[in-house]
Enzyme design. Structure first.
Site, short mmCIF file in Angstrom:
data_model
loop_
_atom_site.label_atom_id
_atom_site.label_comp_id
_atom_site.label_asym_id
_atom_site.label_seq_id
_atom_site.Cartn_x
_atom_site.Cartn_y
_atom_site.Cartn_z
N THR A 186 10.97 128.92 -12.40
CA THR A 186 9.85 129.72 -12.80
C THR A 186 9.51 131.14 -12.11
OG1 THR A 186 8.03 128.41 -12.30
CG2 THR A 186 9.28 128.14 -14.43
N GLU A 331 12.19 127.52 -19.65
CA GLU A 331 12.50 125.21 -20.00
C GLU A 331 12.96 125.53 -21.17
OE1 GLU A 331 8.00 126.46 -17.15
OE2 GLU A 331 9.51 127.77 -18.57
N LYS A 439 -11.37 134.20 -25.39
CA LYS A 439 -12.27 133.92 -25.53
C LYS A 439 -13.50 134.48 -26.47
CE LYS A 439 -10.33 129.15 -24.96
NZ LYS A 439 -10.06 128.26 -24.96
N TRP A 444 -10.11 132.57 -30.52
CA TRP A 444 -9.36 132.80 -29.67
C TRP A 444 -9.04 134.61 -30.46
CZ3 TRP A 444 -5.87 128.40 -29.45
CH2 TRP A 444 -6.59 127.34 -28.57
#
Length: 544
Positions: A186, A331, A439, A444
């Protein structure tokens, strides 16, 4: 009772064997780092990959040994994909855009024994040698005489000399299909990179799904151009699915500017091109400046970050190229979803269809997904409730390599780090990365929506929405904008795009223009750096 079927392991070598036997004369074309085009066939790929496997035997590499590549998309790199994995070793594709100290750490963590590298990375390799003492052999992907061009050729091997010494009279071994085949790290934006270790089984299953209509729909009539690098999640699996389908494969080398990519598409009759939005924007800008059109390109797969409405419309309305919006990650090998219309969408207006297709799409077979709240409670699929995205499937990670602490599985589900909604037809729509979510007042906000609206302005090249502290609402969004060259854009023009498209409380409070947008090693905007650059920034007084 068991079925009476032959038991053959799913191995990467079987993809190449199939391509050689049934599509042996189909071309593989590469732009070399020297600038010229190299042409050969899938039969040639198979022969040279066998020679490479024999050369690795000669170097004394045991099964399971890690072999690194630091290379652009080219024919020699393709041979590593098959010669290394097919001979039961593990191919570790390294991102050369990372800092050299981080690459050295990765080489040591992976315990790479051999590093194959393009000549253009010779200087990088010089700096890596003393930092990676575990590497036994450094092999430059070149002819023997090219070693003379390097400042420090001591101990270097020539790839062409290495494989020329082998006959290629080699039989691919059979072994457990769950054996490791390749590994990718990653990007490591929050600490050291983590390694994802793929298996032969996971790779072949992923490859099969890529060729399906709900995947990328790749067939023998296609010519594929992976602009996405071969060091980025195995070029999204394209080197494998091209072999399976018997398709022509076109590899762009290091020339990823708009002019070079356009020339290769037209010259080689590319039908499907794959890349991230930042690369496609340079291509579209080049085409606009020179009034170019596509003569063969039918589809483009866009992933890595969200495709903006303006980019989708440019490809489809101006150039008649279908955009396949995808979602995935290192992943997940990477394909998780593709955004294609269902039967019930055929009666919708074109504008309504585009809204559906701008979502990240529905899971391909093999991928299951859900969204959960902060307490782990699954959220409804109504297109409104947002939650943390989790996935599972036969090509989804179960654990990171050498990672005994950070187990990302929750009752078998992998936590992706994305925040998303899922609608009643199972279309995924990402609204944020968990680490980037804004937020405000307990709600959100979707930074992707904010960014896409800013990108709808013709003068905006890149946009990134972030949250900044607010005394009443905790955070409020601002949008950071990089203008296109010579474009005249004001903050008022950008802010005027939001009324009627987002509620006032969902819209940004300010526009901040920058001269340069920080990009990561895979072309994504680095919001962590933007936040650092904006430390001390104060929101304008909006009266609330």
């Amino acid at each position: 009772m068991n079925g009476l079927m032959q038991d053959k392991p799913l191995l990467i070598s079987s993809l190449l064997t199939h391509a050689e036997r049934y599509s042996g004369q189909v071309e593989v074309v590469s732009r070399r780092i020297e600038g010229d085009l190299h042409r050969y066939t899938w039969a040639d790929v198979a022969q040279r990959s066998r020679q490479l496997a024999m050369a690795l035997d000669e170097l004394g590499l045991k099964p399971g040994s890690r072999v690194a590549s630091i290379a652009w998309n080219g024919y020699r790199h393709l041979e590593l994909y098959y010669g290394v994995s097919g001979s039961e070793r593990v191919l570790h594709t390294v991102n050369p855009r990372l800092h050299s100290s981080q690459i050295a750490w990765i080489l040591q963590h992976a315990e790479d024994e051999v590093v194959f590298f393009d000549e253009s990375f010779a200087t990088l390799v010089e700096s890596l040698k003393p930092l990676a003492p575990g590497v036994k052999h450094w092999v430059m992907l070149c002819e023997p005489d090219a070693l003379d061009n390097t400042a420090d050729s001591a101990g270097l091997l020539s790839y062409e000399a290495l494989i020329a010494a082998q006959s290629g009279d080699y039989v691919w071994p059979e072994f457990d299909e769950r054996t490791a085949s390749s590994m990718c790290y990653t990007s490591g934006t929050t600490g050291n990179p983590k390694a994802v270790l793929y298996s032969h089984r996971s790779t072949v299953l992923h490859t099969l799904v890529l060729t399906t209509p709900n995947g990328l729909g790749v067939g023998s009539q296609d010519a594929l151009l992976p602009v996405v690098p071969m060091f980025h999640v195995n070029a999204w699996g394209v080197p494998y699915c091209a072999a399976l389908a018997g398709a022509k494969l076109v590899l762009p080398g290091p020339a990823l500017d708009g002019a070079s990519v356009y020339d290769l598409i037209e010259r080689e009759g590319v039908t499907l091109a794959l890349g991230v939005p930042t690369v496609w924007q340079t291509l579209l800008d080049h085409m606009e400046r020179h009034q170019h059109t596509f003569s063969t390109l039918k589809k483009t797969s866009i992933g890595g970050s969200a495709c903006s409405p303006s980019m989708q419309q440019c490809f489809e309305d101006q150039h008649n190229v279908e955009v396949i919006h995808c979602w995935g990650m290192t992943e997940t090998s990477p394909l998780g979803t593709t955004s294609k219309l269902m039967t019930q969408h055929q009666e919708l207006s074109r504008e309504e269809q585009q809204r559906v297709r701008l979502k990240q799409g529905r899971p391909v077979f093999g991928i299951d997904m859900r969204i959960v709240d902060d307490q782990g409670i699954e959220q409804p699929w109504n297109g409104k409730a947002a939650g943390h995205l989790q996935v599972k499937g036969p090509w989804v990670i179960s654990a990171y390599y050498k990672d005994e602490i950070d187990n990302r599985l929750d009752d078998g589900w992998f936590a992706t780090g994305d925040v998303a909604t899922i609608d009643e037809h199972a279309y995924l729509q990402l609204t944020d990365r968990s680490k980037d979510v804004v937020k405000s007042g307990g709600e959100w906000l979707s930074t992707i929506d904010i960014e896409n609206i800013a990108l709808s302005h013709n003068g905006v090249a890149l946009a990134a929405a972030i949250g900044v502290p607010h005394p009443k609402w905790d955070e409020r969004p601002v949008v950071v904008v990089l203008k296109k060259p010579d474009a005249e854009v004001s903050a008022e023009e950008i802010l005027a795009l939001y009324p009627g498209r987002l509620a006032k409380w969902q819209s940004p409070d300010d526009v901040i223009f920058v001269d340069e947008m920080p990009l990561g090693a895979t072309g994504k905007v680095l919001k962590t750096q933007i936040r650092q650059q904006l430390q001390g920034y104060t929101l304008p007084d909006l009266g609330s």
